[in-house]
Design a protein around this motif. Structure first.
Motif, PDB file in Angstrom:
ATOM      1  N   ASP A 191       0.694  -0.720   0.048  1.00 12.03           N
ATOM      2  CA  ASP A 191       0.073  -0.038   0.141  1.00 12.03           C
ATOM      3  C   ASP A 191       1.094   1.635  -0.019  1.00 12.03           C
ATOM      4  O   ASP A 191       0.823   2.207  -1.209  1.00 12.03           O
ATOM      5  CB  ASP A 191      -1.126   0.188   1.209  1.00 12.03           C
ATOM      6  CG  ASP A 191      -1.996  -1.317   0.928  1.00 12.03           C
ATOM      7  OD1 ASP A 191      -2.682  -1.108   2.189  1.00 12.03           O
ATOM      8  OD2 ASP A 191      -1.521  -2.056   0.894  1.00 12.03           O
TER       9      ASP A 191
ATOM     10  N   ILE B 252       3.143   6.993  -6.365  1.00  9.78           N
ATOM     11  CA  ILE B 252       1.965   8.414  -6.808  1.00  9.78           C
ATOM     12  C   ILE B 252       2.866   9.320  -6.920  1.00  9.78           C
ATOM     13  O   ILE B 252       3.276  10.498  -7.599  1.00  9.78           O
ATOM     14  CB  ILE B 252       0.833   8.142  -6.156  1.00  9.78           C
ATOM     15  CG1 ILE B 252       0.072   6.672  -6.593  1.00  9.78           C
ATOM     16  CG2 ILE B 252      -0.143   9.335  -6.657  1.00  9.78           C
ATOM     17  CD1 ILE B 252      -0.374   6.482  -5.731  1.00  9.78           C
ATOM     18  N   VAL B 253       2.912   9.401  -5.213  1.00  7.33           N
ATOM     19  CA  VAL B 253       4.256  11.196  -4.812  1.00  7.33           C
ATOM     20  C   VAL B 253       5.292  10.642  -5.540  1.00  7.33           C
ATOM     21  O   VAL B 253       5.340  11.872  -6.513  1.00  7.33           O
ATOM     22  CB  VAL B 253       4.705  10.652  -3.610  1.00  7.33           C
ATOM     23  CG1 VAL B 253       5.275  11.484  -3.397  1.00  7.33           C
ATOM     24  CG2 VAL B 253       3.047  10.150  -2.399  1.00  7.33           C
TER      25      VAL B 253
ATOM     26  N   ILE C 219       2.654   1.765  -3.063  1.00  5.10           N
ATOM     27  CA  ILE C 219       2.072   2.201  -4.171  1.00  5.10           C
ATOM     28  C   ILE C 219       1.660   3.879  -4.082  1.00  5.10           C
ATOM     29  O   ILE C 219       1.524   4.832  -5.047  1.00  5.10           O
ATOM     30  CB  ILE C 219       0.970   2.059  -4.539  1.00  5.10           C
ATOM     31  CG1 ILE C 219       0.668   0.616  -4.681  1.00  5.10           C
ATOM     32  CG2 ILE C 219       0.136   2.190  -4.941  1.00  5.10           C
ATOM     33  CD1 ILE C 219      -0.633  -0.923  -4.363  1.00  5.10           C
TER      34      ILE C 219
END
Lengths: 884, 323
Positions: free
Chosen positions: A868, A875-876, A871
């Motif tokens: 988690d 994204i960051v 991911i």
């Protein structure tokens, strides 16, 4: 003929003329005359009233049929459930209007009701008759029998005209005229049978009375004519022959002796007036099967020979006496008793011999007679107590006299056996001595307890040989006194000394000095008594304490509430079990480690408790969740799946992909509980599964099959062990920041990265641990055992979806950790990275190795959690890239 | 995927709203005329709301117009909690008469009356598809009632709590209960596990975060705690309000960015979830205790209940043509 013809012509002419005129008239009026055959009687609804013109017409149903327009339809039925006011159906609802008319079968005419009359009371005013009052259910029988007399309208009218009952109707007559009429009437009027004798007599009597009434005759006075005598005929209501009366009860009982006529039977039962008793007579009773024929059964039996009451015959004399007695001395409303109170013979109590000692000693042998000890002699106590002591026991006096001041018993060194007589004599002497001592001491009332202690001390001293012991006792007593508090709980209040010892016992037991308790026990106690007392105290202590404990267990409450409890049982016990040192302020003592941890804000493993909980089958169905504890019958499904997997010649990727969500439960379980490892399959394994050759897979699954059954239930024990052994805690705040915190500033980023690195390390470490500790878990595809409804999207939502992403993202890359690392590396911190990269690579190699060994790597829950985060980080990172 | 999506949304929202302060504007005040309002609850869509009154009635309102739509009477004593079903066709309510009643929204008739609790029923919730009503009671039990069948008894009773169960929350596979014995208990149906977290303080209210990873717990020591669901660790504490006596609701807003709680000083407190800082206080003039709070499912609007009125708060000043 011609004339007739002419006249006919004329007639037709006239008619034509008339017709013409009427036509004209009709034209003017715009109407045609209705022919007779066309004229119809119709009712208000336009229906034809009469049919069949030749018979005068009759009305029949619907156009000469029995039908109606809508067919036969009774009054509409409506459910009374919602509309309670709806009245009940009546026969009228099913009738035609014609039937209700004046000539119908149920004409509706205004007429007086049956119960309309003078004596009638309206229904409203009728007092309710309570049907339940009588023994017979329903309306009371008498109520129906006794109807009020109704007066006809004729009588009413007559009354209003001045008529009175028992008077004749007609002109008023003088006496003479009346008499003449009567004579005439009697002469002429004779029809039918003779009047019954009673009536005749009555008539005669009436006549005579009339004559008497009007003794002084005067022609002026007018009298109403005589009433027509009522002709009474008793209607014959039975089918018997004339004059037959049947078997009347009075014939049988002969209670009323028949005055005349024929008596068919001799009365079998006679009620004799004198004795008022039934007499059975006659031949109504045959010979029974069990009766000897010799017995004179036909002899007249008298009921007086039978007893009608239990018990003997009443003393007749007494009864007569009772009645004869004057009742002056009996109070109003009371009846003199019929039976005298039996006089019991009274015996005086036995005279107790003067030398009786009320103590029983069992003699084991005749020659082994021991003298009575002081304790035994004073055992009953009641002889030794004086008034003051008794008052003290009864709490009448606040100050206690010294109770223990018994004469110190001489050390019993009697070795020679005594005869019973001697024993008794000794005992008597002893008692006398005691009494004397008590009387002496009753004069001085010692109020202080210290003094009492001193007294005790003296008694003790007198017994004690050891000087050390004296000191010890004094020390002990002072200690006890110091820590002693007044308690309201006194189990041995009867014996104050004992109570004192008990309190001392409590104090000593609290301070673990129970060994010294025997010092406080009086010297005159035997060893056995001492022991017994200790046991008794111990038991009472343990008896009262666990009670409070259990009660406190019962009432769980918030920790802060407990401290505030005052009064009641707890307070009592607290005072009863005094503290060594008085605590000025109580610190809330929370024994539960979880609570302590929570109070210290150490939430997490310490405050968490996991246990198995079995949801109801229905609950699982309603929540659309597979049952975590499926029944044994469900195992078939899973077996089927395995069979399908092995037998299928084509092996496609979709099988595996489909299988992933089916492995949901166990997958999720590990993910949610944060159990770092477990017998769970991750997506990586699935990937590897693809590479296996079929034979190998078949083998594995064969192996796995027997393991399936224990696998179905979550293997709690294993998980718990693991949690104990691997105290892995995810740093929550960091994760939290990673998710939510603003990541714009560079510094934070760096920190974050460091954090991540740390996390990664930790993850790796845990992985290592797992691989070390966990044996190779059986590779089992866990199936959805309960299949209802659509496949649950949510059940695998978090773990599975993430896993899928991973699958695609990390196909070539060995580890996502590295992937992230590389991403970071592009930007900055090249110098730092190199070092770590080496480390990572090493670890990666290890991972690869592990994978090759089919060991469980990615399946660990920590990995999924990390997924988690990864991911998110991705994204960051992507965002940053975009910005750059 | 959904989790990821939520997290994404969270993140984006955070970025956009981090600097924006949360200010509440009183949009509507409705006097419910049903005695003290024990609870106020939005329906699933947030179009209507339910109020539970101490006069034994449940009322359905359009809070935006202040219009009373329906009154549901049939309880024998004060009504303490209510919830409307996912399709808004049924209402479940519970109260001090120890019963739980399932109502038909349109007819206003009670469809079922579940008796079985031995004491006041504090809270009741539907499950996701409104086929099960789950109630918590003073008798320390949590009971599950089947709304599909006509079974009058609870088909599952959870009696792990040692004191009154004050609050119940339900997700698709979990039942979360808060009890006055100071423990939050999470019944995981999927795994068949009971996870109990000790809070050491009587718990008045619990709430799930939208991503299903955190639990918001309101304790009687005037503290709200955000607990990590997986580990049971404390993520954040929120203080400032007063909650020492009453059962006061707490909740998160629709974005999971703000923690909202009533208070015993007639104010609603709003904290930011992450920082734990107090952002806003919504004063209820003339009220002593704001005990019930219900967030709108998709807007930054809150419904609060204090004494015998409910209050609708909006994030921005009125634009009336919404409803």
């Amino acid at each position: 003929m011609t004339h007739w013809h002419l006249s006919m012509q004329c007639f037709t002419y006239v008619i034509r003329l008339i017709c013409f005129i009427t036509q004209k008239l009709d034209d003017i009026a715009g109407k045609k005359p209705i022919r007779i055959e066309d004229q119809e009687v119709r009712d208000e609804n336009g229906r034809r009233r009469f049919h069949g013109a030749f018979t005068g017409g009759f009305s029949a149903g619907y156009y000469n049929t029995v039908d109606t327009k809508e067919g036969w339809r009774p009054a509409e039925f409506k459910s009374s459930r919602s509309d309670r006011q709806k009245k009940e159906q009546k026969p009228q609802d099913f009738m035609d209007e014609e039937d209700l008319g004046a000539f119908g079968i149920a004409p509706q005419v205004l007429r007086a009701k049956e119960d309309f009359g003078e004596g009638h009371v309206s229904r409203k005013r009728l007092r309710p008759v309570f049907a339940t009052a009588g023994a017979i259910p329903g309306l009371p029988a008498l109520h129906n029998l006794l109807h009020p007399v109704k007066e006809t309208i004729g009588i009413k009218l007559l009354r209003s005209m001045g008529w009175k009952p028992n008077q004749g109707v007609g002109e008023r007559l003088t006496k003479k005229e009346k008499k003449e009429r009567r004579k005439k009437y009697e002469e002429t009027r004779k029809y039918g049978c003779d009047l019954p004798s009673g009536l005749q007599q009555r008539e005669i009597r009436q006549q005579t009375s009339d004559g008497e009434e009007t003794g002084d005759e005067s022609d002026d006075q007018l009298y109403a004519p005589d009433d027509v005598p009522a002709f009474l005929v008793k209607p014959k209501s039975n089918l018997f022959g004339l004059g037959y009366t049947g078997l009347m009860p009075h014939h049988v009982t002969a209670s009323t002796a028949p005055k005349s006529g024929f008596v068919l039977f001799e009365p079998t039962l006679k009620l004799t007036d004198r004795k008022k008793k039934l007499q059975i007579a006659g031949q109504a009773f045959g010979v029974g099967a069990f009766e000897n024929e010799d017995e004179d059964i036909y002899s007249r039996d008298d009921m007086s020979q039978y007893d009608f009451e239990l018990g003997g015959a009443k003393p007749k004399k007494k009864n007569s006496n009772m009645l004869a007695l004057p009742c002056s001395d009996v109070l109003d409303g009371f009846v003199r008793g019929k039976q005298n109170e039996p006089v019991f013979k009274r015996y005086p109590p036995p005279v107790i011999p003067k030398d009786f000692v009320p103590i029983h000693r069992s003699l084991h042998s005749r020659f082994d007679v021991k003298p009575m000890t002081q304790a035994e002699l004073s055992g009953l106590g009641r002889h030794d107590l004086n008034a003051n002591q008794r008052a003290a026991i009864l709490n009448e006096v606040l100050s206690m006299p010294p109770e223990t001041a018994q004469a110190p018993a001489p050390p019993e060194t009697v070795s020679t056996p005594l005869t019973p007589a001697e024993v008794v004599a000794q005992a008597l002497i002893q008692i006398k001595k005691n009494i004397a001592a008590q009387q002496e001491k009753s004069g001085q009332i010692v109020q202080d307890e210290e003094q009492k202690v001193k007294l005790e001390k003296t008694t003790a001293v007198s017994l004690v040989i050891d000087p050390d012991r004296e000191a010890k006792v004094a020390k002990l007593k002072s200690f006890v006194e110091s820590s002693r508090t007044i308690s309201s709980f006194q189990p041995f209040a009867r014996d104050l000394d004992k109570q004192y010892r008990f309190e001392a016992f409590c104090i000593l037991s609290k301070s673990n000095r129970l060994a010294e308790f025997h010092l406080l026990q009086p010297g005159n106690m035997t060893a056995w008594e001492r022991e017994r007392e200790e046991v008794e105290f111990d038991r009472s202590l343990t008896l009262y304490r666990p009670l409070t404990a259990t009660m406190q267990n019962r009432f769980t409450s918030g920790g802060h509430v407990e401290e505030n409890i005052q009064g009641g049982l707890v307070a009592q016990i607290e005072s009863f079990l005094p503290q060594e040192t008085p605590q000025p302020k109580k610190i809330p003592v929370v024994k539960d480690p979880a609570k302590q941890a929570a109070l210290r804000k150490l939430f997490g493993q310490l405050t968490r408790k996991q246990s198995q909980w079995k949801p109801d089958r229905l609950l699982c169905i309603r929540f659309n969740v597979p049952n975590p504890f499926p029944s044994a019958g469900d195992a078939q499904d899973s077996a089927k799946f395995v069979a399908k997997g092995t037998s299928g010649s084509k092996f496609s990727i979709f099988d595996v992909l489909n299988a992933v969500p089916q492995a949901g439960p166990s997958f999720m379980s590990s993910g949610y509980e944060n159990v770092p490892s477990g017998p769970v399959q991750g997506p990586e394994i699935k990937v590897q599964e693809l590479e296996w050759d079929k034979a190998e897979r078949g083998e594995l699954q064969e192996k796995a099959e027997p393991d399936l059954v224990p696998e179905v239930g979550p293997s709690e024990e294993i998980k718990e062990e693991v949690t104990e052994e691997v105290p892995y805690e995810r740093p929550p705040m960091d994760v939290f920041r990673a998710i939510f915190a603003d990541t714009d500033s560079e510094e934070e980023e760096e920190e974050e990265e460091e954090n991540k690195e740390e996390e990664d390390k930790q993850v790796e470490e845990t992985k290592k641990n797992q691989t070390r500790e966990q044996p190779k878990p059986p590779i089992v595809e866990e199936m959805d055992d309960d299949a209802y409804g659509p496949r649950l999207p949510a059940s695998g939502s978090i773990g599975n979806k993430v896993a899928v992403v991973n699958l695609t993202a990390i196909q070539d890359a060995s580890n996502q950790v590295e992937w992230v690392e590389r991403d970071k590396a592009k930007k900055k911190k090249e110098h730092k990275k190199d070092k770590k990269k080496k480390d990572k690579k090493k670890k990666d190699k290890k991972n690869k190795k592990r994978k090759r060994l089919h060991s469980d790597v990615g399946s660990s829950s920590s990995d999924e959690e990390v997924d988690d985060m990864k991911i998110l980080k991705k994204i960051v990172a992507l965002k940053k890239l975009q910005k750059l | 995927m959904s989790c990821l999506f939520l997290l994404l949304i969270n993140y984006l929202n955070l970025n956009s709203m981090a600097t924006k302060s949360y200010v509440g504007h009183l949009s509507k005040e409705i006097a419910c005329k049903q005695g003290a309002v024990r609870a106020v609850r939005f329906n699933v869509e947030g179009e209507y709301c339910l109020t539970c009154g101490s006069d034994k009635s449940v009322k359905l309102w359009n809070p935006y117009r202040g219009a009373l739509l329906k009154t549901y009477s049939g309880h024998g004593y004060e009504v303490l909690d209510a919830q409307s079903s996912c399709d808004s066709s049924h209402i479940v309510s519970c109260g001090m008469d120890k019963t739980i009643i399932l109502w038909d929204v349109s007819t206003g008739q009670s469809l079922r009356k579940y008796r079985g609790h031995l004491g006041t029923v504090n809270c009741v919730k539907f499950n996701e598809d409104s086929s099960v009503a789950i109630s918590g009671s003073v008798d320390t039990s949590v009971r599950c009632w089947d709304c599909r069948s006509k079974k009058p008894e609870a088909f599952q009773i959870m009696q792990e709590a040692k004191d009154s169960v004050s609050s119940v929350q339900v997700t698709d596979h979990e039942i979360l209960t808060g009890s006055l014995d100071g423990q939050i208990r999470r019944y995981d149906i999927r795994n068949g596990q009971l996870i109990a977290d000790e809070m050491a303080q009587p718990i008045t209210s619990v709430w799930f975060t939208r991503d299903g990873q955190g639990l918001l717990v309101s304790c009687l020591d005037s503290t709200l705690r955000l607990i990590d669901k997986d580990t049971g660790e404390l993520l954040q504490e929120y203080t400032g309000h007063i909650n020492t006596e009453y059962k006061i609701d707490c909740c998160l807003d629709h974005t999971d960015n703000h923690v909202i709680s009533g208070s015993e000083d007639g104010t609603v407190y709003i904290w930011s979830l992450v920082e734990g800082q107090l952002i806003a206080r919504l004063e209820h003039v003339g009220s002593k205790v704001v005990h019930s709070v219900s967030p709108h499912p998709s807007q930054a609007w809150i419904l609060t209940a204090a004494q015998n009125s409910i209050y609708l708060w909006k994030d921005a000043p009125e634009d009336e043509n919404l409803f």
